[in-house]
Design a protein around this motif. Structure first.
Motif, PDB file in Angstrom:
ATOM      1  N   ASP A 101      19.415 -38.807   2.506  1.00 20.68           N
ATOM      2  CA  ASP A 101      18.375 -37.779   2.582  1.00 20.68           C
ATOM      3  C   ASP A 101      17.900 -37.381   1.185  1.00 20.68           C
ATOM      4  OD1 ASP A 101      18.421 -37.827   5.316  1.00 20.68           O
ATOM      5  OD2 ASP A 101      19.624 -36.005   5.550  1.00 20.68           O
ATOM      6  N   LYS A 102      18.836 -37.287   0.230  1.00 19.09           N
ATOM      7  CA  LYS A 102      18.446 -36.994  -1.155  1.00 19.09           C
ATOM      8  C   LYS A 102      17.607 -38.125  -1.732  1.00 19.09           C
ATOM      9  CE  LYS A 102      22.591 -34.254  -2.224  1.00 19.09           C
ATOM     10  NZ  LYS A 102      23.871 -34.253  -2.998  1.00 19.09           N
ATOM     11  N   ALA A 103      18.036 -39.362  -1.464  1.00 22.43           N
ATOM     12  CA  ALA A 103      17.314 -40.516  -1.999  1.00 22.43           C
ATOM     13  C   ALA A 103      15.893 -40.573  -1.464  1.00 22.43           C
ATOM     14  CB  ALA A 103      18.062 -41.803  -1.650  1.00 22.43           C
ATOM     15  N   LEU A 104      15.720 -40.316  -0.172  1.00 19.63           N
ATOM     16  CA  LEU A 104      14.388 -40.373   0.425  1.00 19.63           C
ATOM     17  C   LEU A 104      13.485 -39.279  -0.124  1.00 19.63           C
ATOM     18  CD1 LEU A 104      15.384 -41.169   4.111  1.00 19.63           C
ATOM     19  CD2 LEU A 104      14.331 -42.719   2.449  1.00 19.63           C
ATOM     20  N   ALA A 105      14.067 -38.127  -0.456  1.00 23.97           N
ATOM     21  CA  ALA A 105      13.271 -37.052  -1.047  1.00 23.97           C
ATOM     22  C   ALA A 105      12.833 -37.414  -2.463  1.00 23.97           C
ATOM     23  CB  ALA A 105      14.080 -35.756  -1.059  1.00 23.97           C
TER      24      ALA A 105
END
Length: 253
Positions: free
Chosen positions: A160-164
């Motif tokens: 989720d952090k990477a996609l943000a």
């Protein structure tokens, strides 16, 4: 008779010890060392070790690690790359994060997912807040390691952090979809694989996962069609092998 590249390495090694070390030649040394790896990785590694002893620094360590990977010595390569990362940090080199990431991937190849998490974590710290794409890629890699350890909660947090940070990276959406399927969150899986397919429609891994999500949703005919396309269009790839296995295991309808 050994190929010319190996003969050049054999000739260069004694010369390194006999002459005053000239760091300006390091780019040529690195190029020759790396080009020799497919032919004789052991000899290239020996050259890289001697080169390090005389001041070869990061290029020599990197060539050594690549030679170790070529020989299937993945755990040794992970250690070599971690030492390169530490040296890069001491030199305040921007390569530190990349070396940590490579160390993590070598550890994964060696079956050491726990060590990989540690290496990727160091890489994320080294990348810092001003390199969002690099940080995203390291987070994606760490999520893979967390998944190997069956720590799906940590894997989800990393993805989720990477996609943000990097929403245009198809690998992040692909892994997020696969994780959602594994967690039985099929709506999330369908949404994320659609985004991956939009960004990389011809990717065989994406197409395989599309089929897996369709199968998990109960649409076996559509899944079999996609898997068949992967086998036909991407022969020899890991995705094709997985698709062929899935076709054998899925009921014919």
């Amino acid at each position: 008779m050994k190929p010319a590249l190996i003969l050049l390495l054999l000739a260069a090694a004694p010369a390194l010890a006999q002459e005053t070390y000239d760091p300006s030649l390091d780019p040529k040394r690195y190029d020759g060392c790396v080009r020799a790896i497919p032919t004789d990785a052991q000899k290239a590694e020996e050259f890289a070790i001697q080169w390090q002893a005389l001041g070869g620094g990061l290029p020599a360590r990197h060539c050594q690690a690549l030679a170790q990977l070529q020989q299937g010595r993945n755990a040794a390569a992970a250690v070599t790359l971690s030492k390169a990362a530490q040296a890069a940090e001491a030199q305040k080199s921007p390569m530190a994060a990349d070396f940590w990431g490579q160390a993590g991937n070598a550890a994964l190849l060696a079956g050491d997912a726990k060590g990989a998490v540690t290496y990727f974590s160091s890489g994320i710290v080294a990348a810092g807040e001003f390199a969002p794409v690099r940080s995203a890629n390291l987070l994606i890699d760490r999520a893979r390691a967390h998944t190997e350890l069956a720590d799906l909660g940590s894997a989800r947090a990393d993805l989720d952090k990477a996609l943000a940070l990097s929403p245009a990276e198809p690998a992040g959406w692909l892994l997020s979809a696969a994780l959602a399927r594994r967690q039985n969150d099929l709506p999330r899986a369908r949404t994320d694989i659609a985004k991956a397919a939009e960004l990389s429609p011809a990717d065989a891994d994406v197409q395989f996962e599309q089929g897996a999500i369709l199968a998990a949703s109960g649409d076996i005919p559509a899944a079999r069609k996609l898997w068949g396309q992967v086998v036909t269009q991407a022969p020899g790839t890991d995705a094709a092998k997985l698709a062929a296995r899935a076709l054998n295991e899925a009921p014919a309808q």
